[in-house]
Design a protein around this motif. Structure first.
Motif, PDB file in Angstrom:
ATOM      1  N   THR A   1       0.911  -1.185   0.031  1.00  0.00           N
ATOM      2  CA  THR A   1      -0.030   0.033  -0.017  1.00  0.00           C
ATOM      3  C   THR A   1       0.782   1.339   0.004  1.00  0.00           C
ATOM      4  OG1 THR A   1      -0.194   0.152   2.674  1.00  0.00           O
ATOM      5  CG2 THR A   1      -1.776  -1.277   1.301  1.00  0.00           C
ATOM      6  N   ARG A   2       0.279   2.337  -0.081  1.00  0.00           N
ATOM      7  CA  ARG A   2       0.951   3.489  -0.143  1.00  0.00           C
ATOM      8  C   ARG A   2       1.706   3.893   1.361  1.00  0.00           C
ATOM      9  NH1 ARG A   2      -3.614   5.208  -3.178  1.00  0.00           N
ATOM     10  NH2 ARG A   2      -2.981   6.244  -5.319  1.00  0.00           N
ATOM     11  N   ALA A   3       0.894   3.354   2.274  1.00  0.00           N
ATOM     12  CA  ALA A   3       1.496   3.586   3.774  1.00  0.00           C
ATOM     13  C   ALA A   3       2.624   2.451   3.874  1.00  0.00           C
ATOM     14  CB  ALA A   3       0.424   3.218   4.750  1.00  0.00           C
ATOM     15  N   GLU A   4       2.744   1.459   3.269  1.00  0.00           N
ATOM     16  CA  GLU A   4       3.704   0.392   3.512  1.00  0.00           C
ATOM     17  C   GLU A   4       4.959   1.171   2.328  1.00  0.00           C
ATOM     18  OE1 GLU A   4       1.428  -3.761   4.008  1.00  0.00           O
ATOM     19  OE2 GLU A   4       1.574  -2.987   2.054  1.00  0.00           O
ATOM     20  N   LEU A   5       4.405   1.899   1.382  1.00  0.00           N
ATOM     21  CA  LEU A   5       5.892   2.309   0.573  1.00  0.00           C
ATOM     22  C   LEU A   5       6.438   3.511   1.082  1.00  0.00           C
ATOM     23  CD1 LEU A   5       4.270   1.625  -3.107  1.00  0.00           C
ATOM     24  CD2 LEU A   5       6.073   0.628  -1.857  1.00  0.00           C
ATOM     25  N   ALA A   6       5.678   4.080   1.994  1.00  0.00           N
ATOM     26  CA  ALA A   6       6.061   5.605   2.615  1.00  0.00           C
ATOM     27  C   ALA A   6       7.835   5.788   2.749  1.00  0.00           C
ATOM     28  CB  ALA A   6       5.451   5.975   3.759  1.00  0.00           C
ATOM     29  N   PRO A   7       8.379   4.500   3.424  1.00  0.00           N
ATOM     30  CA  PRO A   7       9.813   4.637   3.670  1.00  0.00           C
ATOM     31  C   PRO A   7      10.591   4.780   2.512  1.00  0.00           C
ATOM     32  CG  PRO A   7       8.882   3.300   5.268  1.00  0.00           C
ATOM     33  CD  PRO A   7       7.708   3.590   4.291  1.00  0.00           C
ATOM     34  N   ARG A   8      10.133   3.984   1.428  1.00  0.00           N
ATOM     35  CA  ARG A   8      10.856   3.888   0.264  1.00  0.00           C
ATOM     36  C   ARG A   8      10.620   5.117  -0.435  1.00  0.00           C
ATOM     37  NH1 ARG A   8      12.407  -1.550  -1.551  1.00  0.00           N
ATOM     38  NH2 ARG A   8      11.858  -2.909   0.103  1.00  0.00           N
ATOM     39  N   ILE A   9       9.473   5.776  -0.601  1.00  0.00           N
ATOM     40  CA  ILE A   9       9.217   6.802  -1.339  1.00  0.00           C
ATOM     41  C   ILE A   9       9.911   8.062  -0.730  1.00  0.00           C
ATOM     42  CG2 ILE A   9       7.610   8.598  -1.965  1.00  0.00           C
ATOM     43  CD1 ILE A   9       5.595   6.359  -2.041  1.00  0.00           C
ATOM     44  N   ALA A  10      10.206   8.188   0.542  1.00  0.00           N
ATOM     45  CA  ALA A  10      10.772   9.089   1.188  1.00  0.00           C
ATOM     46  C   ALA A  10      12.377   9.303   0.824  1.00  0.00           C
ATOM     47  CB  ALA A  10      10.580   9.009   2.671  1.00  0.00           C
ATOM     48  N   ARG A  11      12.730   8.117   0.397  1.00  0.00           N
ATOM     49  CA  ARG A  11      14.112   8.086   0.077  1.00  0.00           C
ATOM     50  C   ARG A  11      14.384   8.570  -1.486  1.00  0.00           C
ATOM     51  NH1 ARG A  11      14.119   3.073   2.902  1.00  0.00           N
ATOM     52  NH2 ARG A  11      14.091   1.906   1.114  1.00  0.00           N
ATOM     53  N   LEU A  12      13.381   8.797  -2.290  1.00  0.00           N
ATOM     54  CA  LEU A  12      13.605   9.120  -3.588  1.00  0.00           C
ATOM     55  C   LEU A  12      13.101  10.495  -3.827  1.00  0.00           C
ATOM     56  CD1 LEU A  12      11.534   6.061  -5.112  1.00  0.00           C
ATOM     57  CD2 LEU A  12      13.894   6.460  -5.044  1.00  0.00           C
ATOM     58  N   PRO A  13      13.844  11.291  -4.970  1.00  0.00           N
ATOM     59  CA  PRO A  13      13.450  12.481  -5.167  1.00  0.00           C
ATOM     60  C   PRO A  13      12.217  12.921  -5.589  1.00  0.00           C
ATOM     61  CG  PRO A  13      14.914  11.526  -6.742  1.00  0.00           C
ATOM     62  CD  PRO A  13      14.733  10.737  -5.886  1.00  0.00           C
ATOM     63  N   VAL A  14      11.422  13.908  -5.517  1.00  0.00           N
ATOM     64  CA  VAL A  14      10.246  14.264  -6.020  1.00  0.00           C
ATOM     65  C   VAL A  14      10.482  14.229  -7.526  1.00  0.00           C
ATOM     66  CG1 VAL A  14       8.608  16.103  -6.530  1.00  0.00           C
ATOM     67  CG2 VAL A  14       9.560  15.584  -4.347  1.00  0.00           C
ATOM     68  N   ASP A  15       9.493  13.300  -8.396  1.00  0.00           N
ATOM     69  CA  ASP A  15       9.743  13.224  -9.810  1.00  0.00           C
ATOM     70  C   ASP A  15       8.416  13.520 -10.592  1.00  0.00           C
ATOM     71  OD1 ASP A  15       9.901  12.037 -12.464  1.00  0.00           O
ATOM     72  OD2 ASP A  15      11.541  10.996 -11.589  1.00  0.00           O
ATOM     73  N   ARG A  16       8.150  14.381 -11.322  1.00  0.00           N
ATOM     74  CA  ARG A  16       6.913  14.868 -11.795  1.00  0.00           C
ATOM     75  C   ARG A  16       6.681  14.023 -12.995  1.00  0.00           C
ATOM     76  NH1 ARG A  16       8.803  19.853 -10.690  1.00  0.00           N
ATOM     77  NH2 ARG A  16       9.668  20.119 -12.722  1.00  0.00           N
ATOM     78  N   PHE A  17       7.461  13.098 -13.470  1.00  0.00           N
ATOM     79  CA  PHE A  17       7.147  12.003 -14.495  1.00  0.00           C
ATOM     80  C   PHE A  17       6.690  10.740 -13.984  1.00  0.00           C
ATOM     81  CE2 PHE A  17       8.575   8.729 -17.561  1.00  0.00           C
ATOM     82  CZ  PHE A  17       7.486   8.988 -18.649  1.00  0.00           C
ATOM     83  N   HIS A  18       7.464  10.249 -12.930  1.00  0.00           N
ATOM     84  CA  HIS A  18       7.280   8.932 -12.371  1.00  0.00           C
ATOM     85  C   HIS A  18       6.246   9.077 -11.238  1.00  0.00           C
ATOM     86  CE1 HIS A  18      11.170   7.965 -14.353  1.00  0.00           C
ATOM     87  NE2 HIS A  18      10.525   6.897 -14.730  1.00  0.00           N
TER      88      HIS A  18
END
Length: 318
Positions: free
Chosen positions: A161-178
């Motif tokens: 889920t988005r909540a489960e992905l949150a730690p991984r997402i936080a390590r990535l740069p903001v990307d308007r494409f992906h």
């Protein structure tokens, strides 16, 4: 024992009727072989009459929001495994029974899926013909592929889920494409890599019986949208789950390379497909650069591939 079958549908009123009619026949064939399958249509933010099409066939519906993966999550039910079917395909009569019998007979198989067959193209253009031949012949190649997400049975379906992905997402740069913050958008790419990484390529098995019939893209626009969707999710999965990248080299089993011995028409079709694919790759790179460097708004995620929504039953556009 009841085997749950989930059909995730987003504004599929044009295609869902033939899809459900074929599934109901397959349910009957399975029942004759002692297998009970229960259909459920999950309405993914539908604004058309998809619900009415399902109810006209006495198929239960459930509402969901947030995309295909969330619709599949909403459709999960208790059972030995779950079967998922796209709303814009047809299954041949023995397909559900073949999936169930394969999963029951081979407990080491995590995902079973039927062969695919494209419908003849509606358009008479060269690209529509080339895409049909390429899909019909499965690319003439030995390339490894992930499992067929149009129709499959799986044990232990789980997409983070988005909540489960949150730690991984936080390590990535903001990307308007992906747009990593949007969560998972396609199930089969991530699930293929996870299953192969955890259980090996033999955990994915194509059945010998049954078939799923679908419409492939027939125009450059449709091909690009289809390619863009796949390529974008491949990039997103690699960024979110880099530990699964090594599994990508071990998908499925190798098929013999048949291009060298294909008839001239097949080789011409493959060449035309290759040229169109090169153009799609170039367009993808340009669009990615535009949204990452110049655009101020996020890239629209999933524009529809209209030609894949043709009438499935008659071969004419709906």
């Amino acid at each position: 024992m009841i085997v749950p079958v989930t059909i995730a549908a987003k504004n599929e009123a044009r295609c869902l009727g033939p899809c459900l009619d074929a599934l109901l026949v397959a349910v009957g064939v399975a029942a004759a072989r002692g297998i009970v399958c229960e259909l459920l249509v999950v309405l993914d933010d539908c604004t058309d009459d998809t619900e009415g099409v399902a109810r006209a066939r006495s198929v239960r519906t459930l509402r969901s929001s947030g995309g295909k993966v969330e619709a599949q999550r909403a459709g999960l039910r208790d059972g030995p495994f779950n079967i998922f079917v796209d709303a814009d395909v047809l299954v041949e009569p023995p397909t559900l029974a073949a999936l169930v019998e394969t999963m029951l007979a081979q407990p080491d198989v995590i995902v079973a899926f039927p062969p695919r067959r494209p419908l003849p193209p509606v358009s008479r253009g060269w690209l529509g013909w080339a895409l049909h031949v390429y899909n019909r012949e499965r690319g003439f190649s030995s390339q490894r592929t992930w499992f067929n997400g149009k129709c499959f049975a799986m044990r232990g379906w789980h997409v983070p889920t988005r909540a489960e992905l949150a730690p991984r997402i936080a390590r990535l740069p903001v990307d308007r494409f992906h747009d990593y913050a949007a969560g998972m958008r396609i199930d089969d790419i991530y699930l293929s890599r996870r299953v192969v990484a955890e259980h090996g390529p033999t955990a994915l098995l194509e059945t010998r019986e049954g078939c799923v019939v679908y419409r492939a893209p027939e125009t450059l626009r449709g091909m690009y949208r289809y390619y863009r969707r796949m390529r974008m999710e491949l990039d997103r999965v690699s960024a979110l789950f880099p530990e699964l990248d090594a599994a990508a080299a071990r998908f499925g089993t190798r098929r013999p390379d048949r291009l060298a011995t294909a008839p001239l028409a097949g080789r011409v079709a493959h060449g035309l497909f290759t040229l169109a694919l090169a153009l799609c790759r170039a367009m993808y790179r340009l669009e990615r650069v535009y949204y990452q460097r110049f655009a101020r708004t996020p890239c629209p995620a999933w524009p529809p591939v209209e030609e894949t929504k043709c009438s499935l039953g008659t071969g004419t556009r709906g």
